[in-house]
Every structure is written in C-alpha cells, then in structure tokens.
Write a protein that holds these residues in place. Structure first.
Motif, mmCIF file in Angstrom:
data_model
loop_
_atom_site.group_PDB
_atom_site.id
_atom_site.type_symbol
_atom_site.label_atom_id
_atom_site.label_comp_id
_atom_site.label_asym_id
_atom_site.label_seq_id
_atom_site.Cartn_x
_atom_site.Cartn_y
_atom_site.Cartn_z
ATOM 1 N N VAL A 79 -1.106 3.978 -1.379
ATOM 2 C CA VAL A 79 -2.033 3.743 -2.484
ATOM 3 C C VAL A 79 -1.194 3.329 -3.688
ATOM 4 N N ILE A 80 -1.436 2.129 -4.192
ATOM 5 C CA ILE A 80 -0.697 1.608 -5.339
ATOM 6 C C ILE A 80 -1.386 2.035 -6.630
ATOM 7 N N LEU A 81 -0.583 2.530 -7.583
ATOM 8 C CA LEU A 81 -1.092 2.848 -8.919
ATOM 9 C C LEU A 81 -0.327 2.020 -9.950
ATOM 10 N N THR A 82 -1.043 1.380 -10.844
ATOM 11 C CA THR A 82 -0.412 0.507 -11.812
ATOM 12 C C THR A 82 -1.296 0.356 -13.033
ATOM 13 N N VAL A 83 -0.708 -0.144 -14.114
ATOM 14 C CA VAL A 83 -1.500 -0.450 -15.305
ATOM 15 C C VAL A 83 -2.192 -1.794 -15.142
ATOM 16 N N VAL A 84 -1.779 -2.553 -14.152
ATOM 17 C CA VAL A 84 -2.329 -3.896 -13.939
ATOM 18 C C VAL A 84 -3.658 -3.811 -13.210
ATOM 19 N N ASN A 85 -4.664 -4.579 -13.680
ATOM 20 C CA ASN A 85 -5.951 -4.544 -12.977
ATOM 21 C C ASN A 85 -6.527 -5.929 -12.720
ATOM 22 N N GLU A 86 -5.669 -6.980 -12.795
ATOM 23 C CA GLU A 86 -6.163 -8.311 -12.471
ATOM 24 C C GLU A 86 -6.228 -8.491 -10.961
ATOM 25 N N ALA A 87 -7.170 -9.273 -10.511
ATOM 26 C CA ALA A 87 -7.432 -9.414 -9.077
ATOM 27 C C ALA A 87 -6.263 -9.938 -8.235
ATOM 28 N N PRO A 88 -5.474 -10.931 -8.674
ATOM 29 C CA PRO A 88 -4.456 -11.477 -7.778
ATOM 30 C C PRO A 88 -3.450 -10.451 -7.285
ATOM 31 N N PHE A 89 -3.099 -9.478 -8.128
ATOM 32 C CA PHE A 89 -2.091 -8.516 -7.720
ATOM 33 C C PHE A 89 -2.592 -7.582 -6.622
ATOM 34 N N PRO A 90 -3.757 -6.973 -6.757
ATOM 35 C CA PRO A 90 -4.234 -6.147 -5.650
ATOM 36 C C PRO A 90 -4.434 -6.918 -4.367
ATOM 37 N N ARG A 91 -4.822 -8.169 -4.462
ATOM 38 C CA ARG A 91 -5.005 -8.959 -3.249
ATOM 39 C C ARG A 91 -3.676 -9.107 -2.512
ATOM 40 N N ARG A 92 -2.612 -9.384 -3.245
ATOM 41 C CA ARG A 92 -1.303 -9.535 -2.608
ATOM 42 C C ARG A 92 -0.807 -8.215 -2.024
ATOM 43 N N LEU A 93 -1.089 -7.110 -2.716
ATOM 44 C CA LEU A 93 -0.667 -5.808 -2.205
ATOM 45 C C LEU A 93 -1.432 -5.441 -0.945
ATOM 46 N N ILE A 94 -2.688 -5.793 -0.901
ATOM 47 C CA ILE A 94 -3.480 -5.546 0.304
ATOM 48 C C ILE A 94 -2.930 -6.377 1.466
ATOM 49 N N GLU A 95 -2.557 -7.625 1.173
ATOM 50 C CA GLU A 95 -1.961 -8.465 2.207
ATOM 51 C C GLU A 95 -0.640 -7.877 2.701
ATOM 52 N N ALA A 96 0.097 -7.216 1.801
ATOM 53 C CA ALA A 96 1.369 -6.589 2.189
ATOM 54 C C ALA A 96 1.156 -5.320 2.999
ATOM 55 N N GLY A 97 -0.059 -4.788 2.980
ATOM 56 C CA GLY A 97 -0.357 -3.613 3.792
ATOM 57 C C GLY A 97 -0.804 -2.381 3.030
ATOM 58 N N ALA A 98 -1.045 -2.498 1.722
ATOM 59 C CA ALA A 98 -1.525 -1.339 0.962
ATOM 60 C C ALA A 98 -2.941 -0.971 1.392
ATOM 61 N N SER A 99 -3.222 0.333 1.401
ATOM 62 C CA SER A 99 -4.548 0.819 1.783
ATOM 63 C C SER A 99 -5.429 1.120 0.587
ATOM 64 N N GLY A 100 -4.819 1.226 -0.594
ATOM 65 C CA GLY A 100 -5.600 1.541 -1.779
ATOM 66 C C GLY A 100 -4.953 0.982 -3.031
ATOM 67 N N TYR A 101 -5.762 0.803 -4.047
ATOM 68 C CA TYR A 101 -5.277 0.255 -5.310
ATOM 69 C C TYR A 101 -6.065 0.898 -6.444
ATOM 70 N N LEU A 102 -5.332 1.556 -7.344
ATOM 71 C CA LEU A 102 -5.937 2.215 -8.497
ATOM 72 C C LEU A 102 -5.173 1.852 -9.762
ATOM 73 N N THR A 103 -5.864 1.785 -10.876
ATOM 74 C CA THR A 103 -5.176 1.671 -12.155
ATOM 75 C C THR A 103 -4.845 3.077 -12.652
#
Length: 218
Positions: A79-103
């Motif tokens: 599960v990735i946690l970041t201050v970033v919430n723009e769409a392109p970044f979570p999409r790339r992380l999901i492609e890399a294999g992340a299961s979750g994305y939270l700000t």
C-alpha cells in the motif's frame, strides 16, 4: 492477525501509522524501516501480509520497491502512501504491482479500511484517486505528460528529478549505463525537457515530486 511493516523515511509518519494501527484488533506492526533498501530487506525477512510504503525515500523509491516485491514473487501486498494525489502516479504504481494507494492526509479509519481490504486480497484506492483515474479513462487522454512513460522510464525520471547521477541510477536499477542513458533520452524526448533540472520542475508541477525533493533537485 494481519502483519504489517512500515517503510517511510519520516519517523513521525511511522509513529503516527503505528499509533493508529497498533490499536486495531487483528493488526500487528512487525517492523519498521527508514529507507527503501531496509524496507525490502525487512519484507524479505518478516514476510508481512502488508507493507505501507512511502513513494519518496532514500535508496529505493516506492516504485522500485514495489516492482522488486512483484518480480521476486513475494506475497506481501504493498500500500503506497504519499502526499501526491494526481492520477498518473497511482496508475503507474498499480502497474508496478501496488495493491493500494492512499494520500497521507487520509483519515485514520480509511487507513485501517485500506489495510484490511488489501490484506483480504482486494485492491484499495482512496475515493479521490479512484475518481481521478475514472475521469482520466473517460476523457480518453492522459492528464499529465508523465502518463506517456513506461514504468521503467518513470523510475529513471524520478531518480533523475531527485538529482541522482547516471552511474548511481544504473547501479540501483541493475542496468548498464548505456541502457539508463537510452531511457533518459527517450523520456526527455517524450516529456519535451532537455536536462534534469527542467525534468524536476515538470515533475513538481504535475505533483510527482514533493517540495523537499524538488528543492534538493533544484
């Protein structure tokens, strides 16, 4: 019992996550790491169910760590946690294999909900990120020039934007310097930039580089 490791270079952030999660029934914090290399070693050693991983870290970025967990076929879900919430970044992380994305501004109950859902084998995206991804798909075009990059090109772009030199990038990614140079010039061409400083400014503009990293790169 859901076992969790925390991977973030900010001690206060880890402390906050630990305080929230350790109070929850059925959740156990089994380790913490202050950078990506330590985090990957911890994941290999402890084999937790879930790892909460910051995207901007020394040694290995969240993208690199996620990609290595997937390539090594480790069972831990990221599960990735970041201050970033723009769409392109979570999409790339999901492609890399992340299961979750939270700000990092998410509420405590959302953090707990995300951990439980990911541990249960499902994917979790915060509502605002899910909406951005859906809107991007409906628009039919990328919302950022970084959307045109492959996952590996984005890895190289982020490290260049953070001020890392070509030799260090090659070593960290276990690639030849020539291959890294190919990625560099390819992504420069796609993004329309001519040097790492311009790349850092563009990454910051599109929310892919936080203020601290941008200041160091500039």
């Amino acid at each position: 019992m859901i076992s969790i490791v925390l991977v973030d270079d900010h001690e206060l952030v880890r402390t906050g996550f630990r305080m929230i999660l350790s109070q929850q029934p059925g959740i156990e914090i089994v380790g913490e790491a202050a950078d990506g290399e330590q985090g990957l070693a911890l994941i290999r050693r402890m084999k937790p169910d879930v790892a909460l991983v910051d995207v901007h870290m020394p040694q290995l970025s969240g993208i690199e760590l996620t990609d290595r967990v997937r390539k090594h076929k480790l069972a831990t879900r990221i599960v990735i946690l970041t201050v970033v919430n723009e769409a392109p970044f979570p999409r790339r992380l999901i492609e890399a294999g992340a299961s979750g994305y939270l700000t990092k501004g998410c509420a405590a109950d959302e953090l707990v909900r995300a951990v439980r859902q990911v541990a249960d084998g499902r994917r979790y995206l915060s509502p605002d990120v899910a909406e951005l991804l859906a809107l991007g798909a409906l628009d039919g075009h990328p919302g950022s020039p970084f959307e045109a990059l492959s996952a590996r090109e984005l890895d190289v772009a982020m490290m260049l934007a953070q001020g890392q030199d070509m030799q260090r990038i090659a070593k960290r990614l276990k690639l030849s310097a020539k291959t890294v140079a190919t990625y560099k010039y390819r992504l420069f061409d796609k993004l329309g930039v001519g040097n790492p400083v311009a790349l850092a400014h563009l990454a910051h503009l599109h929310g892919l580089l936080d203020d601290r990293a941008h200041a160091l790169a500039g």
